[in-house]
Design an enzyme around this catalytic site. Structure first.
Site, PDB file in Angstrom:
ATOM      1  N   ARG A 164       9.204   7.830 -19.002  1.00 47.96           N
ATOM      2  CA  ARG A 164       8.700   6.484 -19.249  1.00 47.96           C
ATOM      3  C   ARG A 164       7.289   6.526 -19.863  1.00 47.96           C
ATOM      4  O   ARG A 164       6.455   7.303 -19.450  1.00 47.96           O
ATOM      5  CB  ARG A 164       8.652   5.734 -17.916  1.00 47.96           C
ATOM      6  CG  ARG A 164       8.156   4.336 -18.024  1.00 47.96           C
ATOM      7  CD  ARG A 164       8.678   3.485 -16.931  1.00 47.96           C
ATOM      8  NE  ARG A 164       7.922   3.620 -15.690  1.00 47.96           N
ATOM      9  CZ  ARG A 164       8.144   2.854 -14.624  1.00 47.96           C
ATOM     10  NH1 ARG A 164       9.106   1.965 -14.648  1.00 47.96           N
ATOM     11  NH2 ARG A 164       7.432   3.007 -13.542  1.00 47.96           N
ATOM     12  N   LYS A 208      14.779  -2.388 -14.118  1.00 48.03           N
ATOM     13  CA  LYS A 208      14.678  -3.811 -13.795  1.00 48.03           C
ATOM     14  C   LYS A 208      13.670  -4.547 -14.678  1.00 48.03           C
ATOM     15  O   LYS A 208      13.909  -5.703 -15.011  1.00 48.03           O
ATOM     16  CB  LYS A 208      14.446  -4.057 -12.303  1.00 48.03           C
ATOM     17  CG  LYS A 208      13.164  -3.578 -11.747  1.00 48.03           C
ATOM     18  CD  LYS A 208      13.117  -3.855 -10.266  1.00 48.03           C
ATOM     19  CE  LYS A 208      12.161  -2.949  -9.551  1.00 48.03           C
ATOM     20  NZ  LYS A 208      10.851  -2.697 -10.151  1.00 48.03           N
TER      21      LYS A 208
HETATM   22  P1  AMP Z   1       5.916  -2.033 -10.462  1.00 44.90           P
HETATM   23  O1  AMP Z   1       5.478  -2.115 -11.886  1.00 44.90           O
HETATM   24  O2  AMP Z   1       6.801  -3.183 -10.063  1.00 44.90           O
HETATM   25  O3  AMP Z   1       6.537  -0.690 -10.130  1.00 44.90           O
HETATM   26  O4  AMP Z   1       4.593  -2.169  -9.550  1.00 44.90           O
HETATM   27  C1  AMP Z   1       3.536  -1.236  -9.661  1.00 44.90           C
HETATM   28  C2  AMP Z   1       2.745  -1.214  -8.370  1.00 44.90           C
HETATM   29  O5  AMP Z   1       2.185  -2.518  -8.130  1.00 44.90           O
HETATM   30  C3  AMP Z   1       3.553  -0.891  -7.121  1.00 44.90           C
HETATM   31  O6  AMP Z   1       3.725   0.506  -6.924  1.00 44.90           O
HETATM   32  C4  AMP Z   1       2.674  -1.529  -6.057  1.00 44.90           C
HETATM   33  O7  AMP Z   1       1.529  -0.754  -5.786  1.00 44.90           O
HETATM   34  C5  AMP Z   1       2.208  -2.807  -6.740  1.00 44.90           C
HETATM   35  N1  AMP Z   1       3.151  -3.925  -6.522  1.00 44.90           N
HETATM   36  C6  AMP Z   1       3.862  -4.617  -7.459  1.00 44.90           C
HETATM   37  N2  AMP Z   1       4.603  -5.585  -6.898  1.00 44.90           N
HETATM   38  C7  AMP Z   1       4.381  -5.517  -5.566  1.00 44.90           C
HETATM   39  C8  AMP Z   1       4.868  -6.226  -4.441  1.00 44.90           C
HETATM   40  N3  AMP Z   1       5.765  -7.231  -4.576  1.00 44.90           N
HETATM   41  N4  AMP Z   1       4.424  -5.871  -3.204  1.00 44.90           N
HETATM   42  C9  AMP Z   1       3.524  -4.885  -3.048  1.00 44.90           C
HETATM   43  N5  AMP Z   1       3.038  -4.151  -4.056  1.00 44.90           N
HETATM   44  C10 AMP Z   1       3.441  -4.461  -5.310  1.00 44.90           C
END
Ligand code: AMP
Length: 230
Positions: A137, A25
């Site tokens: 990754r 994504k």
């Molecule tokens: P991502 O890069 O989107 O996988 O986000 C990395 C980490 O940031 C996640 O594992 C969460 O700890 C935190 N995070 C990012 N977006 C959110 C969200 N919308 N709600 C809660 N935690 C988030």
């Protein structure tokens, strides 16, 4: 590759990309942002930048992120409110990694009203495939560009093509944190698929396959959904 839409920079498209960690994504959201001429907004990127900058937000978010847990809703919504709905905020955006809980979806619905969100796309990728992708990754420690050793490797091993920075695995790409994040996706984020479907906003797209083919499917599905809505 798909040509940029006529809206060009400053477009109005409001699109949410939902998908498991490793569904692609981030890559696809970045691409959609170019096509529709709107900013790519990733809460994960915002938190990682805050951690790197050593800010108060970064300090708050880091312990949750390292465990693979969700950052509390009020912190997430505070970041979005500031970036997307404050003075001078963009009209359109591609949201990546947010909302992740029903409470976030409800808060976002309120903030985005009266115009609301145009389309929510769900990228469907089997769990076995996301596990394979996550273990391959890598991310640049300097500029944050993402790579995948399997299908989007850097030109020089371990070095970023963009800035020459060092490539590493993300701190939260350990086996345990990945398992935790996939569990949380199923329990907290997957219910959003039916929530948005009930509101007539959801389109599901097959996210398995080469990134360029997935991108073409995505743009076709989004264009069709936006045309239906007007
Ligand atoms: P991502 O890069 O989107 O996988 O986000 C990395 C980490 O940031 C996640 O594992 C969460 O700890 C935190 N995070 C990012 N977006 C959110 C969200 N919308 N709600 C809660 N935690 C988030």
């Amino acid at each position: 590759m798909v040509a940029a839409r006529s809206e060009g920079p400053g477009g109005r498209a409001r699109i949410i990309v939902l998908g498991k960690q490793g569904s692609g994504k981030g890559t696809q959201a970045e691409y959609l942002a170019e096509v529709y001429g709107v900013p790519h907004v990733s809460t994960g990127d915002a938190f990682r930048a805050a951690v790197k900058a050593g800010s108060e937000l970064g300090r708050l978010a880091q312990s949750y992120m390292d465990r693979g847990d969700l950052v509390p809703d009020d912190i997430v919504m505070g970041v979005l409110r500031e970036h997307l709905f404050g003075p001078g905020a963009p009209e359109g955006f591609i949201l990546d990694g947010v909302p992740r809980t029903l409470a976030q979806a409800e808060a976002l619905e309120q903030m985005a009203s009266p115009r609301g969100i145009d389309v929510v796309v769900e990228l469907e990728v089997p769990t076995a495939e996301v596990l394979r992708r996550l273990s391959a990754r890598r991310v640049c420690t300097t500029c944050g560009t993402n790579y995948n050793l399997a299908f989007n490797p850097p030109k020089a091993p371990g070095r970023c093509d963009v800035c020459g920075g060092q490539l590493v695995q993300r701190d939260d790409d350990t086996e345990e944190a990945i398992r935790r994040r996939l569990e949380l996706y199923e329990s907290s984020t997957a219910p959003l698929v039916s929530w948005y479907r009930d509101r007539g906003k959801l389109v599901s797209v097959d996210g398995d396959g080469p990134p360029e083919e997935v991108a073409e499917r995505l743009v076709a599905a989004i264009d069709a959904a936006r045309a239906r809505a007007t």
